[in-house]
Design a protein around this motif. Structure first.
Motif, short mmCIF file in Angstrom:
data_model
loop_
_atom_site.label_atom_id
_atom_site.label_comp_id
_atom_site.label_asym_id
_atom_site.label_seq_id
_atom_site.Cartn_x
_atom_site.Cartn_y
_atom_site.Cartn_z
N UNK A 109 -54.97 -57.96 -4.99
CA UNK A 109 -53.57 -57.73 -5.35
C UNK A 109 -52.86 -56.97 -4.23
N UNK A 110 -51.55 -57.08 -4.26
CA UNK A 110 -50.71 -56.32 -3.33
C UNK A 110 -49.72 -55.51 -4.15
N UNK A 111 -49.63 -54.23 -3.86
CA UNK A 111 -48.78 -53.33 -4.63
C UNK A 111 -47.44 -53.11 -3.92
N UNK A 112 -46.41 -52.93 -4.71
CA UNK A 112 -45.09 -52.60 -4.18
C UNK A 112 -44.72 -51.20 -4.62
N UNK A 113 -44.35 -50.36 -3.66
CA UNK A 113 -44.08 -48.94 -3.90
C UNK A 113 -42.65 -48.57 -3.54
N UNK A 131 -45.22 -46.51 -8.12
CA UNK A 131 -45.67 -47.90 -8.14
C UNK A 131 -44.69 -48.73 -8.96
N UNK A 132 -44.11 -49.75 -8.33
CA UNK A 132 -43.17 -50.61 -9.04
C UNK A 132 -43.88 -51.76 -9.75
N UNK A 133 -44.74 -52.46 -9.02
CA UNK A 133 -45.50 -53.55 -9.63
C UNK A 133 -46.59 -53.99 -8.66
N UNK A 134 -47.50 -54.81 -9.13
CA UNK A 134 -48.51 -55.41 -8.26
C UNK A 134 -48.60 -56.90 -8.56
N UNK A 135 -48.96 -57.64 -7.56
CA UNK A 135 -49.03 -59.10 -7.69
C UNK A 135 -50.32 -59.60 -7.04
N UNK A 136 -50.82 -60.71 -7.54
CA UNK A 136 -52.03 -61.28 -6.97
C UNK A 136 -51.69 -62.09 -5.72
N UNK A 180 -38.72 -49.15 0.06
CA UNK A 180 -39.48 -50.00 -0.86
C UNK A 180 -40.40 -50.86 -0.01
N UNK A 181 -41.69 -50.61 -0.14
CA UNK A 181 -42.68 -51.22 0.77
C UNK A 181 -43.78 -51.89 -0.03
N UNK A 182 -44.45 -52.83 0.65
CA UNK A 182 -45.59 -53.52 0.06
C UNK A 182 -46.86 -53.11 0.79
N UNK A 183 -47.94 -52.97 0.06
CA UNK A 183 -49.21 -52.56 0.66
C UNK A 183 -49.47 -51.09 0.41
N UNK A 184 -50.67 -50.66 0.75
CA UNK A 184 -51.06 -49.28 0.52
C UNK A 184 -50.88 -48.47 1.80
N UNK A 185 -49.76 -47.79 1.91
CA UNK A 185 -49.47 -46.93 3.05
C UNK A 185 -49.86 -45.49 2.73
N UNK A 186 -50.30 -44.79 3.75
CA UNK A 186 -50.60 -43.36 3.58
C UNK A 186 -49.28 -42.62 3.50
N UNK A 187 -48.98 -42.08 2.34
CA UNK A 187 -47.71 -41.40 2.13
C UNK A 187 -47.97 -40.17 1.25
N UNK A 188 -47.75 -38.99 1.79
CA UNK A 188 -48.12 -37.75 1.10
C UNK A 188 -46.98 -37.17 0.27
#
Length: 287
Positions: A257-261, A158-163, A145-153
């Motif tokens: 925003x920052x996304x959590x994946x 997407x769990x949520x995004x926050x400002x 479970x990570x935050x930010x946009x990582x290159x992942x194939x």
């Protein structure tokens, strides 16, 4: 060699110190030294050279130590596959989770999941998202479970995004920020880059950093006590009522925003415990 032997080599290689390695393995120093001697006899080579400053691995010892992680992962997978044959949700779920998510969301989620599946256990590794992404890439954990946009194939959800916002005890004019005391904190590279990029687009002088702390939560407490402003993810401020908050925006006026994946390998879904947790998290965070 058994699993314990590989753990001995892995830990000693990391620590380069017999006393520290023994402490981490919860065995006595003589017991670790004896086991190391037995391994050297088994392979007919010197694994380490002992000195006043610790141990130094020989080329043969270094090869064995570097093989330890692969062997331990293989043993773990064998155990998981055997348990999986029972067609029940049992075993140990290995999670890699960002620091922020661990502090604010993970405990409650693990409790709810264990309520549904009481025969499971957890092994959780917490770190910055960049480190967690590497763990999942190397299959050291089942799910990241990570935050930010990582290159992942492979698979991700997407769990949520926050400002990202400016937080301060008193209301401030954003144009005055370069002259106001700022509280900084250690965070992952992706968030730091987003904040730095926004700053460079809006100001020609660096921020006036007056306090640096290790965690975002500590930074929040500093802000609450009026010691300066900070630029923080909005979710960390959810439980605070008596401070002023303003979202930072890109040049085109959109909130940053920052996304959590949630990220994982597709093959890991063959394990009942992984499939159950993925389904559980997706239901909890329907976007």
């Amino acid at each position: 060699m058994d699993e314990r032997d590989w753990m001995v080599l892995q830990t000693l290689y990391k620590e380069k110190n017999i006393t520290k390695a023994a402490q981490l393995l919860y065995i006595s120093q003589p017991a670790l030294t004896n086991r190391l001697n037995q391994l050297e006899k088994e392979f007919g080579v010197i694994i380490v050279n002992r000195g006043r400053r610790g141990v130094q691995f020989t080329p043969q010892g270094e090869y064995l130590a570097k093989s330890a992680q692969e062997m331990l992962l293989t043993i773990q997978k064998i155990k998981e596959n055997v348990l999986n044959m029972e067609d029940r949700v049992v075993g140990t779920l290995r999670l890699g989770v960002s620091n922020f998510f661990t502090d604010y969301m993970l405990p409650n989620l693990l409790k709810l999941f264990k309520d549904q599946y009481p025969n499971i256990e957890f092994k959780v590794t917490t770190n910055f998202s960049s480190h967690i992404a590497q763990l999942i890439y190397n299959q050291n954990v089942h799910i990241g479970i990570v935050k930010g946009d990582f290159i992942w194939k492979d698979h991700k959800h997407l769990l949520f995004e926050e400002s990202i916002c400016i937080a301060s005890k008193e209301k401030i004019d954003i144009h005055d920020l370069p002259n106001l005391p700022r509280i900084d904190y250690h965070t992952d590279t992706s968030l730091k880059n987003s904040i730095d990029k926004w700053w460079s687009e809006n100001f020609t002088q660096p921020p006036l950093v007056s306090i640096e702390v290790d965690k975002a939560d500590t930074c929040k407490k500093m802000v609450i006590n009026g010691l300066g402003y900070a630029i923080l993810p909005s979710l960390i401020l959810k439980d605070v009522n008596d401070i002023h908050i303003a979202d930072i925006k890109s040049i085109d006026g959109k909130p940053i925003v920052r996304k959590t994946w949630m990220i994982y390998h597709e093959d890991s879904l063959k394990l009942n415990i992984v499939k159950a947790f993925v389904d559980f998290i997706e239901k909890e965070f329907r976007v």
